[in-house]
Design a protein around this motif. Structure first.
Motif, PDB file in Angstrom:
ATOM      1  N   LEU A  50      -1.620   5.931   3.311  1.00  0.00           N
ATOM      2  CA  LEU A  50      -0.241   5.866   2.824  1.00  0.00           C
ATOM      3  C   LEU A  50      -0.104   4.954   1.611  1.00  0.00           C
ATOM      4  O   LEU A  50       0.873   5.041   0.875  1.00  0.00           O
ATOM      5  CB  LEU A  50       0.686   5.360   3.937  1.00  0.00           C
ATOM      6  N   VAL A  51      -1.105   4.084   1.419  1.00  0.00           N
ATOM      7  CA  VAL A  51      -1.051   3.076   0.356  1.00  0.00           C
ATOM      8  C   VAL A  51      -2.305   3.172  -0.504  1.00  0.00           C
ATOM      9  O   VAL A  51      -3.416   3.297   0.013  1.00  0.00           O
ATOM     10  CB  VAL A  51      -0.946   1.655   0.958  1.00  0.00           C
ATOM     11  N   ASP A  52      -2.106   3.152  -1.812  1.00  0.00           N
ATOM     12  CA  ASP A  52      -3.226   3.133  -2.754  1.00  0.00           C
ATOM     13  C   ASP A  52      -3.597   1.675  -3.005  1.00  0.00           C
ATOM     14  O   ASP A  52      -2.920   0.956  -3.743  1.00  0.00           O
ATOM     15  CB  ASP A  52      -2.818   3.821  -4.064  1.00  0.00           C
ATOM     16  N   ARG A  53      -4.653   1.211  -2.359  1.00  0.00           N
ATOM     17  CA  ARG A  53      -5.034  -0.199  -2.439  1.00  0.00           C
ATOM     18  C   ARG A  53      -5.862  -0.523  -3.681  1.00  0.00           C
ATOM     19  O   ARG A  53      -6.250  -1.673  -3.889  1.00  0.00           O
ATOM     20  CB  ARG A  53      -5.801  -0.599  -1.177  1.00  0.00           C
ATOM     21  N   SER A  54      -6.132   0.474  -4.487  1.00  0.00           N
ATOM     22  CA  SER A  54      -6.925   0.231  -5.697  1.00  0.00           C
ATOM     23  C   SER A  54      -6.064  -0.204  -6.879  1.00  0.00           C
ATOM     24  O   SER A  54      -6.573  -0.542  -7.938  1.00  0.00           O
ATOM     25  CB  SER A  54      -7.709   1.486  -6.086  1.00  0.00           C
ATOM     26  N   SER A  55      -4.743  -0.172  -6.707  1.00  0.00           N
ATOM     27  CA  SER A  55      -3.842  -0.503  -7.809  1.00  0.00           C
ATOM     28  C   SER A  55      -3.070  -1.776  -7.501  1.00  0.00           C
ATOM     29  O   SER A  55      -2.918  -2.164  -6.340  1.00  0.00           O
ATOM     30  CB  SER A  55      -2.846   0.644  -8.052  1.00  0.00           C
ATOM     31  N   TYR A  56      -2.585  -2.428  -8.540  1.00  0.00           N
ATOM     32  CA  TYR A  56      -1.731  -3.595  -8.383  1.00  0.00           C
ATOM     33  C   TYR A  56      -0.656  -3.561  -9.479  1.00  0.00           C
ATOM     34  O   TYR A  56      -1.006  -3.385 -10.647  1.00  0.00           O
ATOM     35  CB  TYR A  56      -2.516  -4.898  -8.500  1.00  0.00           C
ATOM     36  N   PRO A  57       0.624  -3.668  -9.136  1.00  0.00           N
ATOM     37  CA  PRO A  57       1.132  -3.787  -7.777  1.00  0.00           C
ATOM     38  C   PRO A  57       0.769  -2.585  -6.903  1.00  0.00           C
ATOM     39  O   PRO A  57       0.437  -1.514  -7.408  1.00  0.00           O
ATOM     40  CB  PRO A  57       2.651  -3.872  -7.983  1.00  0.00           C
ATOM     41  N   THR A  58       0.872  -2.781  -5.598  1.00  0.00           N
ATOM     42  CA  THR A  58       0.535  -1.730  -4.643  1.00  0.00           C
ATOM     43  C   THR A  58       1.369  -0.485  -4.893  1.00  0.00           C
ATOM     44  O   THR A  58       2.566  -0.569  -5.152  1.00  0.00           O
ATOM     45  CB  THR A  58       0.782  -2.239  -3.206  1.00  0.00           C
ATOM     46  N   ARG A  59       0.696   0.682  -4.819  1.00  0.00           N
ATOM     47  CA  ARG A  59       1.403   1.962  -4.987  1.00  0.00           C
ATOM     48  C   ARG A  59       1.257   2.787  -3.716  1.00  0.00           C
ATOM     49  O   ARG A  59       0.276   2.646  -2.985  1.00  0.00           O
ATOM     50  CB  ARG A  59       0.808   2.743  -6.153  1.00  0.00           C
ATOM     51  N   LEU A  60       2.221   3.649  -3.490  1.00  0.00           N
ATOM     52  CA  LEU A  60       2.138   4.571  -2.368  1.00  0.00           C
ATOM     53  C   LEU A  60       1.380   5.813  -2.787  1.00  0.00           C
ATOM     54  O   LEU A  60       1.446   6.243  -3.938  1.00  0.00           O
ATOM     55  CB  LEU A  60       3.534   4.969  -1.881  1.00  0.00           C
ATOM     56  N   THR A  61       0.662   6.403  -1.838  1.00  0.00           N
ATOM     57  CA  THR A  61       0.049   7.706  -2.064  1.00  0.00           C
ATOM     58  C   THR A  61       1.149   8.765  -1.970  1.00  0.00           C
ATOM     59  O   THR A  61       2.263   8.474  -1.522  1.00  0.00           O
ATOM     60  CB  THR A  61      -1.024   7.973  -1.009  1.00  0.00           C
ATOM     61  N   PRO A  62       0.881  10.001  -2.363  1.00  0.00           N
ATOM     62  CA  PRO A  62       1.897  11.052  -2.183  1.00  0.00           C
ATOM     63  C   PRO A  62       2.370  11.156  -0.731  1.00  0.00           C
ATOM     64  O   PRO A  62       3.564  11.353  -0.475  1.00  0.00           O
ATOM     65  CB  PRO A  62       1.154  12.316  -2.632  1.00  0.00           C
ATOM     66  N   ALA A  63       1.441  11.004   0.215  1.00  0.00           N
ATOM     67  CA  ALA A  63       1.835  11.025   1.628  1.00  0.00           C
ATOM     68  C   ALA A  63       2.744   9.840   1.940  1.00  0.00           C
ATOM     69  O   ALA A  63       3.710   9.956   2.708  1.00  0.00           O
ATOM     70  CB  ALA A  63       0.595  10.993   2.524  1.00  0.00           C
ATOM     71  N   GLY A  64       2.434   8.692   1.331  1.00  0.00           N
ATOM     72  CA  GLY A  64       3.263   7.512   1.541  1.00  0.00           C
ATOM     73  C   GLY A  64       4.666   7.687   0.995  1.00  0.00           C
ATOM     74  O   GLY A  64       5.646   7.254   1.620  1.00  0.00           O
ATOM     75  N   GLU A  65       4.785   8.331  -0.165  1.00  0.00           N
ATOM     76  CA  GLU A  65       6.108   8.590  -0.741  1.00  0.00           C
ATOM     77  C   GLU A  65       6.932   9.481   0.181  1.00  0.00           C
ATOM     78  O   GLU A  65       8.134   9.277   0.363  1.00  0.00           O
ATOM     79  CB  GLU A  65       5.963   9.251  -2.114  1.00  0.00           C
ATOM     80  N   THR A  66       6.265  10.481   0.769  1.00  0.00           N
ATOM     81  CA  THR A  66       6.962  11.369   1.698  1.00  0.00           C
ATOM     82  C   THR A  66       7.429  10.609   2.933  1.00  0.00           C
ATOM     83  O   THR A  66       8.575  10.755   3.378  1.00  0.00           O
ATOM     84  CB  THR A  66       6.033  12.523   2.132  1.00  0.00           C
ATOM     85  N   LEU A  67       6.531   9.775   3.491  1.00  0.00           N
ATOM     86  CA  LEU A  67       6.901   9.030   4.689  1.00  0.00           C
ATOM     87  C   LEU A  67       8.017   8.039   4.391  1.00  0.00           C
ATOM     88  O   LEU A  67       8.888   7.823   5.232  1.00  0.00           O
ATOM     89  CB  LEU A  67       5.685   8.289   5.252  1.00  0.00           C
ATOM     90  N   TYR A  68       8.024   7.448   3.203  1.00  0.00           N
ATOM     91  CA  TYR A  68       9.047   6.468   2.860  1.00  0.00           C
ATOM     92  C   TYR A  68      10.450   7.058   2.997  1.00  0.00           C
ATOM     93  O   TYR A  68      11.332   6.481   3.632  1.00  0.00           O
ATOM     94  CB  TYR A  68       8.817   5.940   1.447  1.00  0.00           C
ATOM     95  N   SER A  69      10.651   8.232   2.399  1.00  0.00           N
ATOM     96  CA  SER A  69      11.978   8.848   2.470  1.00  0.00           C
ATOM     97  C   SER A  69      12.331   9.257   3.897  1.00  0.00           C
ATOM     98  O   SER A  69      13.470   9.105   4.335  1.00  0.00           O
ATOM     99  CB  SER A  69      12.052  10.066   1.542  1.00  0.00           C
ATOM    100  N   GLN A  70      11.344   9.744   4.631  1.00  0.00           N
ATOM    101  CA  GLN A  70      11.596  10.141   6.014  1.00  0.00           C
ATOM    102  C   GLN A  70      11.857   8.923   6.898  1.00  0.00           C
ATOM    103  O   GLN A  70      12.700   8.963   7.796  1.00  0.00           O
ATOM    104  CB  GLN A  70      10.394  10.932   6.555  1.00  0.00           C
TER     105      GLN A  70
END
Length: 322
Positions: A50-70
């Motif tokens: 759900l989280v892209d840990r390779s970036s800073y600041p932390t970014r959500l993966t596409p799945a994470g973006e979907t879960l966020y809204s839900q």
């Protein structure tokens, strides 16, 4: 399959908004390793990153973006349902529920309620003592009738003024105190020396009063030399340590009145005081938002009457001081 816990969703929403594991851990009042494990547990439940840990600041993966809204919709639905259930539980009782940060629960609330009962009349109340973040969350979740909290312009709550309103109940001063010696003088006195910093009893990271104290020290006319030797979320905990002679603590004046009169504590530095308001907040009974009333909780009759009394008292106080 592992059962998902709602606190994981709350953690994930916080991370989505702060984009920082360390900041969200502070806001959620857990250690960063514990917070990271909870996000990993949510990912394990979801079956995907759900989280892209390779970036800073932390970014959500596409799945994470979907879960966020839900997740926002799911938690809002749960909170609305909970509010309705709590309304059923308290129906007919008309108990006013106050969400109050720990420090105010110990220092301000008991005497304030006593005065309120003398002037307003008998009320049934329930005190919910929490840290500041969770107390504000209670109001946002419609899980209390009134929030009572400190306010300083440098540390405002992000509450929509179209949806929430407040009245000022009083003021509070925070200042540095230390154990008093036999002559009534503090055993530690600011500003201290660079070569010999004074033992400092501080608030834990993220604590509201801790941020206020940071501002006091930042704006001090001369540098203060302190060595943080202890920290906790609660002013009462700092007071006990100061009374035992462990160091200097910045404490609300209302918390130390008895100790000052008994000469057990003494002011540890001049010119380092800061005043704050003590406010009561509530969600407005009816607020229009895109054509829909979004206050799901039926406001109790006694809570409405109490708020009218508090608002009238505030207006009367303003007229007397004008």
């Amino acid at each position: 399959m592992r059962v998902m816990e709602t606190k994981w969703l709350e953690d994930f929403i916080s991370l989505s908004e702060t984009r920082s594991f360390s900041r969200s851990a502070q806001l959620r009042h857990v250690t960063q390793p514990a917070f990271s494990r909870r996000i990993q547990s949510l990912e394990s439940w979801a079956g995907t990153d759900l989280v892209d840990r390779s970036s800073y600041p932390t970014r959500l993966t596409p799945a994470g973006e979907t879960l966020y809204s839900q997740a926002l919709e799911m938690l809002q639905s749960l909170q609305s349902t909970r509010a309705m259930l709590r309304g059923h539980a308290s129906a007919g009782q008309d108990v006013i529920e106050f969400a109050v940060p720990h420090t105010l629960a110990f220092t301000f609330f008991p005497s304030w309620v006593s005065t309120l009962r003398e002037r307003f009349g008998p009320i049934k109340s329930r005190l919910i003592a929490l840290n500041v973040h969770d107390a504000v969350l209670r109001l946002v979740e419609a899980s209390c009738d009134v929030l009572i909290a400190y306010h300083h312009p440098s540390q405002p709550f992000q509450l929509d003024p179209e949806r929430y309103e407040y009245v000022v109940l009083g003021t509070e001063t925070i200042a540095p105190y230390a154990q008093a010696d036999a002559q009534g003088a503090p055993i530690f006195a600011l500003p201290g020396r660079p070569a010999s910093p004074l033992p400092y009893l501080g608030y834990a990271p993220g604590a509201y009063l801790g941020r206020v104290v940071d501002l006091i020290l930042k704006e001090a006319p001369t540098p203060n030399h302190l060595d943080r030797v202890y920290e906790t979320d609660m002013a009462e905990g700092l007071k006990v340590m100061a009374l035992e002679g462990h160091g200097i603590a910045f404490l609300p004046q209302s918390a130390v009145k008895k100790e000052l009169r008994a000469k057990k504590l003494a002011l540890a530095g001049a010119g380092l005081e800061m005043s704050m308001e003590i406010r009561a907040y509530r969600e407005k009974p009816v607020v229009k938002d895109t054509g829909k009333a979004h206050n799901e909780r039926a406001t109790k009759r006694t809570a409405l009457t109490l708020w009218d009394y508090l608002a009238d008292s505030t207006q009367a106080s303003k007229k007397r001081s004008a």
